[in-house]
Write an enzyme that holds these catalytic residues in place. Structure first.
Site, PDB file in Angstrom:
ATOM      1  N   TYR A  57       0.916  -1.343  -0.072  1.00  0.00           N
ATOM      2  CA  TYR A  57      -0.006   0.089  -0.097  1.00  0.00           C
ATOM      3  C   TYR A  57       0.527   1.160  -0.007  1.00  0.00           C
ATOM      4  O   TYR A  57       1.603   1.673   1.119  1.00  0.00           O
ATOM      5  CB  TYR A  57      -0.850  -0.141   1.120  1.00  0.00           C
ATOM      6  CG  TYR A  57      -2.122  -0.957   1.254  1.00  0.00           C
ATOM      7  CD1 TYR A  57      -2.262  -1.890   0.249  1.00  0.00           C
ATOM      8  CD2 TYR A  57      -2.699  -1.187   2.428  1.00  0.00           C
ATOM      9  CE1 TYR A  57      -3.271  -2.818   0.327  1.00  0.00           C
ATOM     10  CE2 TYR A  57      -3.621  -2.064   2.429  1.00  0.00           C
ATOM     11  CZ  TYR A  57      -3.956  -3.060   1.471  1.00  0.00           C
ATOM     12  OH  TYR A  57      -5.007  -3.932   1.497  1.00  0.00           O
ATOM     13  N   PHE A 205     -13.628  -4.962   1.269  1.00  0.00           N
ATOM     14  CA  PHE A 205     -14.455  -4.025   0.671  1.00  0.00           C
ATOM     15  C   PHE A 205     -15.915  -4.184   1.226  1.00  0.00           C
ATOM     16  O   PHE A 205     -16.915  -4.199   0.489  1.00  0.00           O
ATOM     17  CB  PHE A 205     -14.693  -4.590  -1.059  1.00  0.00           C
ATOM     18  CG  PHE A 205     -13.306  -3.869  -1.603  1.00  0.00           C
ATOM     19  CD1 PHE A 205     -12.502  -2.789  -1.179  1.00  0.00           C
ATOM     20  CD2 PHE A 205     -12.875  -4.816  -2.785  1.00  0.00           C
ATOM     21  CE1 PHE A 205     -11.269  -2.461  -1.650  1.00  0.00           C
ATOM     22  CE2 PHE A 205     -11.534  -4.453  -3.371  1.00  0.00           C
ATOM     23  CZ  PHE A 205     -10.964  -3.297  -3.098  1.00  0.00           C
ATOM     24  N   LEU A 207     -17.723  -2.042   2.252  1.00  0.00           N
ATOM     25  CA  LEU A 207     -18.493  -0.750   1.698  1.00  0.00           C
ATOM     26  C   LEU A 207     -18.356  -0.469   0.141  1.00  0.00           C
ATOM     27  O   LEU A 207     -18.784   0.728  -0.305  1.00  0.00           O
ATOM     28  CB  LEU A 207     -18.210   0.513   2.563  1.00  0.00           C
ATOM     29  CG  LEU A 207     -18.049   0.347   3.965  1.00  0.00           C
ATOM     30  CD1 LEU A 207     -17.813   1.834   4.770  1.00  0.00           C
ATOM     31  CD2 LEU A 207     -19.697   0.038   4.357  1.00  0.00           C
ATOM     32  N   GLY A 208     -17.941  -1.507  -0.527  1.00  0.00           N
ATOM     33  CA  GLY A 208     -17.646  -1.186  -1.655  1.00  0.00           C
ATOM     34  C   GLY A 208     -16.160  -0.931  -2.176  1.00  0.00           C
ATOM     35  O   GLY A 208     -15.376  -0.513  -1.090  1.00  0.00           O
TER      36      GLY A 208
END
Length: 287
Positions: A57, A205, A207-208
């Site tokens: 990340y 994910f 929340l998407g």
């Protein structure tokens, strides 16, 4: 807030995913360095004791932020990362999943986080990768890292039930991290298998995957109806739904906003009504 075991750690079921602290497309530094530090500290101050991250990340950006914000770490903080990929200088995601590369990936996470041991590391598989001899070799590298004291527990990510069953033939698995939310129920069989074996299931994910969490999850009419009916936000409905699925679900919603962080953490106290449970999905297991 209820708890569940993550290996030998007992963690709150609502944790924090640090991926969104990196720059656009999870690459490069964040637009607000000090704001990112404030979010991490607010998460821990709010009771979070499970943080999900990855060396790629950024790369290194998020791990460096975690170290800068929280080191020396609270005794009860479980930091979990993943290996199997890396980023090049252009931001492309590349495989980094040979057994020796998995070991290097674990060591890189330890260095950037300034840790001697990680609570767990997830072996992240490529979509469609079979449970074959290469998977066995990857598992062997993870097991060796645990035996050498680099990690407390072995986790798996992006897997099938077949992967889990094969892994359990040779070692304990402390967590599984797969995509699961009201808009994508593909991993329900994996969740059921984890529930039966009392393994923590960590959906990513929740929340998407869109910027700021925007996706078909939050715009789903079922989610929006439930949010209006019980006077909460769509994000809180999606998180409460996941917590309601089974007692071994551990959430890691990510945000770079303190306001959204507080909103997410408050979801642990929300109970869905029976209509929402029926429309979104009945429980996988009682608990």
């Amino acid at each position: 807030m209820s708890q569940f075991n993550l290996g030998r750690r007992l963690v709150d079921r609502l944790g924090y995913g640090a991926m969104r602290l990196a720059g656009p497309d999870v690459f490069g530094p964040p637009p607000d360095h000090h704001g990112s530090i404030a979010v991490l500290r607010a998460a821990v101050d709010g009771g979070v004791n499970h943080i999900d991250t990855a060396q790629y990340y950024g790369p290194d950006v998020v791990n460096n932020l975690i170290r800068e914000s929280l080191y020396p770490y609270p005794d009860d903080l479980a930091i979990v990362t993943k290996v199997g990929a890396r980023r090049d200088r252009a931001g492309r995601i590349l495989l980094y999943n040979e057994p020796e590369e998995l070991r290097l990936g674990i060591e890189e996470n330890l260095i950037s986080l300034n840790l001697e041991q990680l609570a767990a590391v997830n072996l992240r598989l490529v979509d469609g990768a079979p449970a074959d001899a290469f998977f066995d070799d990857q598992l062997a590298a993870m097991i060796q890292a645990r035996e050498d004291g680099l990690i407390e527990g072995v986790g798996l990510s992006n897997i099938t039930v077949a992967h889990l069953r094969r892994a359990l033939e040779v070692t304990d698995i402390v967590c599984v991290q797969n995509l699961l939310n009201p808009a994508d129920l593909t991993s329900l069989p994996v969740l059921r298998a984890c529930t039966e074996t009392e393994i923590a299931f960590v959906p990513f994910f929740s929340l998407g995957a869109g910027a700021g969490g925007s996706s078909s999850v939050l715009s789903d009419p079922r989610v929006q109806r439930a949010a209006r009916r019980i006077c909460v936000t769509p994000a809180q409905v999606a998180l409460a739904w996941a917590l309601d699925l089974a007692p071994n679900v551990l959430l890691i919603p990510g945000t770079a906003s303190i306001r959204h962080l507080a909103e997410n953490l408050a979801a642990s106290g929300i109970e869905l009504d029976e209509q929402a449970r029926h429309e979104l999905r009945l429980r996988v297991a009682s608990g």
